[in-house]
Design a protein around this motif. Structure first.
Motif, PDB file in Angstrom:
ATOM      1  N   ASP A   1       0.888  -1.293  -0.166  1.00 18.68           N
ATOM      2  CA  ASP A   1      -0.044   0.111  -0.101  1.00 18.68           C
ATOM      3  C   ASP A   1       0.813   1.164  -0.069  1.00 18.68           C
ATOM      4  O   ASP A   1       0.422   2.412  -0.533  1.00 18.68           O
ATOM      5  CB  ASP A   1      -0.987  -0.087   1.172  1.00 18.68           C
ATOM      6  N   THR A   2       1.922   1.195   0.498  1.00 21.73           N
ATOM      7  CA  THR A   2       2.830   2.371   0.532  1.00 21.73           C
ATOM      8  C   THR A   2       3.535   2.499  -0.921  1.00 21.73           C
ATOM      9  O   THR A   2       4.332   3.685  -1.148  1.00 21.73           O
ATOM     10  CB  THR A   2       4.142   1.847   1.618  1.00 21.73           C
TER      11      THR A   2
ATOM     12  N   SER B   1       8.853  -1.872  -1.365  1.00 25.18           N
ATOM     13  CA  SER B   1       8.560  -3.390  -0.932  1.00 25.18           C
ATOM     14  C   SER B   1       9.007  -4.397  -1.651  1.00 25.18           C
ATOM     15  O   SER B   1       9.191  -5.426  -1.163  1.00 25.18           O
ATOM     16  CB  SER B   1       6.998  -3.098  -0.775  1.00 25.18           C
TER      17      SER B   1
END
Length: 405
Positions: free
Chosen positions: A110-111, A394
């Protein structure tokens, strides 16, 4: 000042009546072609089926692990042929269910910011829609959540995904056009629709989208707001649902194309290695640089995660292609994709039936021509996928583990 009449000619004049007749005949040809592909009462379906061995490769687990998950109820038991008792194969949706169970879906965190990639050129016939459709399906096969936004009123990409632009797409409700109008929807959710490909959603186009060019021009005259960022705002409203968003803009320097340049955070520029198309690419880069500079003064600068040139329609048997490709590599040493999309009858033959190479099945996939073409497409997909993953923090640990970072 009145227009002077044309001088006498042995050829009959071509006026509005004749042009209307020509247009009607052309529409008849298109209708017959679409009738052949879009049979009444049917919809396009994905016929791909994967063996347990292929499923294991795609999921990143062993065949034994898959069978154990079926036995203990974590996965549904695969259907078997009544006569042979063998598994009939797995659909792509089954593969993605396995990825979910085993935790091998490649989704961004999500980041991480969704990759919004425009396959952009101001010239037609360079393979833009071909690249968009095949990249979308490559990413879907890998398990990414993909959205395709057709920004071109010619709607080639819309047709490739099984929609008849003249019948299945409503001007007022289902393209980008309502969103571009003054007082239009606040979000692009209204236009999103699922496709027959698991993992791919799309916003379709049709001829009515061309009117958005005039709408944009009128709004820029009468409004103070920087309306060319309207598409970017719309993509911001839906991008949390996707990993990768692919934009297919019209082949012209118009308001929609400029909006696409402002909305994207990465660019792929398809460029066939011949004199005319390469010159067009050079002009495109010069115009893009100047235009983005002008737009930045009004609406702020726009940076890209990556901008790469992709050689398309390459023919190794043409010495001019080889020479120009060598020159492109020398002039753009850091900017060319290493992968090349070769000129292939496989793509042409598939496109004639509104298919892609990735959705061909049966005997046609066992030819050397198909294997070579699939290898070219996979190489392009892998290289762009790596660029995308490098833009996602990520994924950095995984890339280092794979020796790719």
């Amino acid at each position: 000042m009145s227009q002077s009449p044309l001088p006498p000619s042995v050829l009959p004049p071509v006026g509005e009546t004749e042009l209307e007749l020509l247009s009607t005949r052309a529409a008849t040809v298109i209708e017959r072609l679409r009738d052949r592909v879009f049979a009444p009462g049917t919809s396009k379906r994905l016929q791909l089926s994967f063996t347990v061995r292929k499923a294991a490769q795609m999921v990143g687990r062993t065949e034994k692990t898959i069978r154990e998950a079926e036995d203990d109820g974590r996965l549904p038991v695969a259907e078997k042929d009544a006569e042979t008792g063998r598994r009939t194969g797995y659909a792509l949706s089954d593969i993605n269910r396995m990825r979910q169970v085993f935790g091998t879906l490649p989704h961004r965190a999500d980041t991480d910011e969704a990759a919004v990639i425009a396959v952009q050129s101001f010239k037609g016939g360079v393979g833009k829609s071909t690249v968009v459709c095949h990249m979308a399906q490559y990413f879907a096969l890998k398990g990414y959540r993909v959205c395709v936004i057709d920004c071109d009123s010619q709607a080639s990409t819309t047709s490739m995904f099984g929609l008849n632009p003249d019948v299945d797409v409503d001007d007022e409700d289902e393209t980008l056009y309502p969103f571009f109008r003054h007082g239009g929807p606040k979000s692009l959710h209204y236009a999103l629709r699922a496709t027959y490909w698991p993992g791919i959603a799309m916003i379709p186009a049709n001829l009515g989208l061309y009117d958005a060019e005039y709408e944009f021009a009128a709004r820029m005259v009468r409004e103070d707001a920087f309306v060319l960022d309207r598409l970017r705002d719309g993509i911001d409203s839906i991008k949390d649902q996707f990993d990768i968003i692919l934009l297919d803009p019209p082949p012209a320097l118009g308001m929609i194309s400029l909006s696409v340049l402002r909305a994207a955070n990465a660019l792929i520029i398809p460029a066939p290695p011949n004199n005319i198309d390469f010159a067009s690419t050079a002009h495109f880069l010069k115009m893009m640089n100047a235009t983005l500079g002008d737009l930045a003064e009004a609406g702020g600068a726009r940076d890209y995660r990556f901008v790469k040139i992709l050689a398309t329609k390459m023919n190794d048997n043409k010495s001019a292609h080889v020479a120009i490709k060598r020159m492109m590599d020398a002039v753009f040493p850091q900017d060319m994709l290493q992968a090349v999309l070769k000129d292939s009858a496989e793509i042409d033959n598939a496109t004639a039936n509104l298919h892609t190479v990735y959705e061909l099945t049966g005997a046609q996939t066992r030819t050397e021509t198909h294997r070579r073409c699939r290898a070219y497409l996979d190489a392009v997909g892998r290289e762009v996928e790596l660029l995308i993953r490098k833009s996602w923090p990520s994924h950095h640990a995984g890339l280092r583990k794979e020796g790719l970072l």
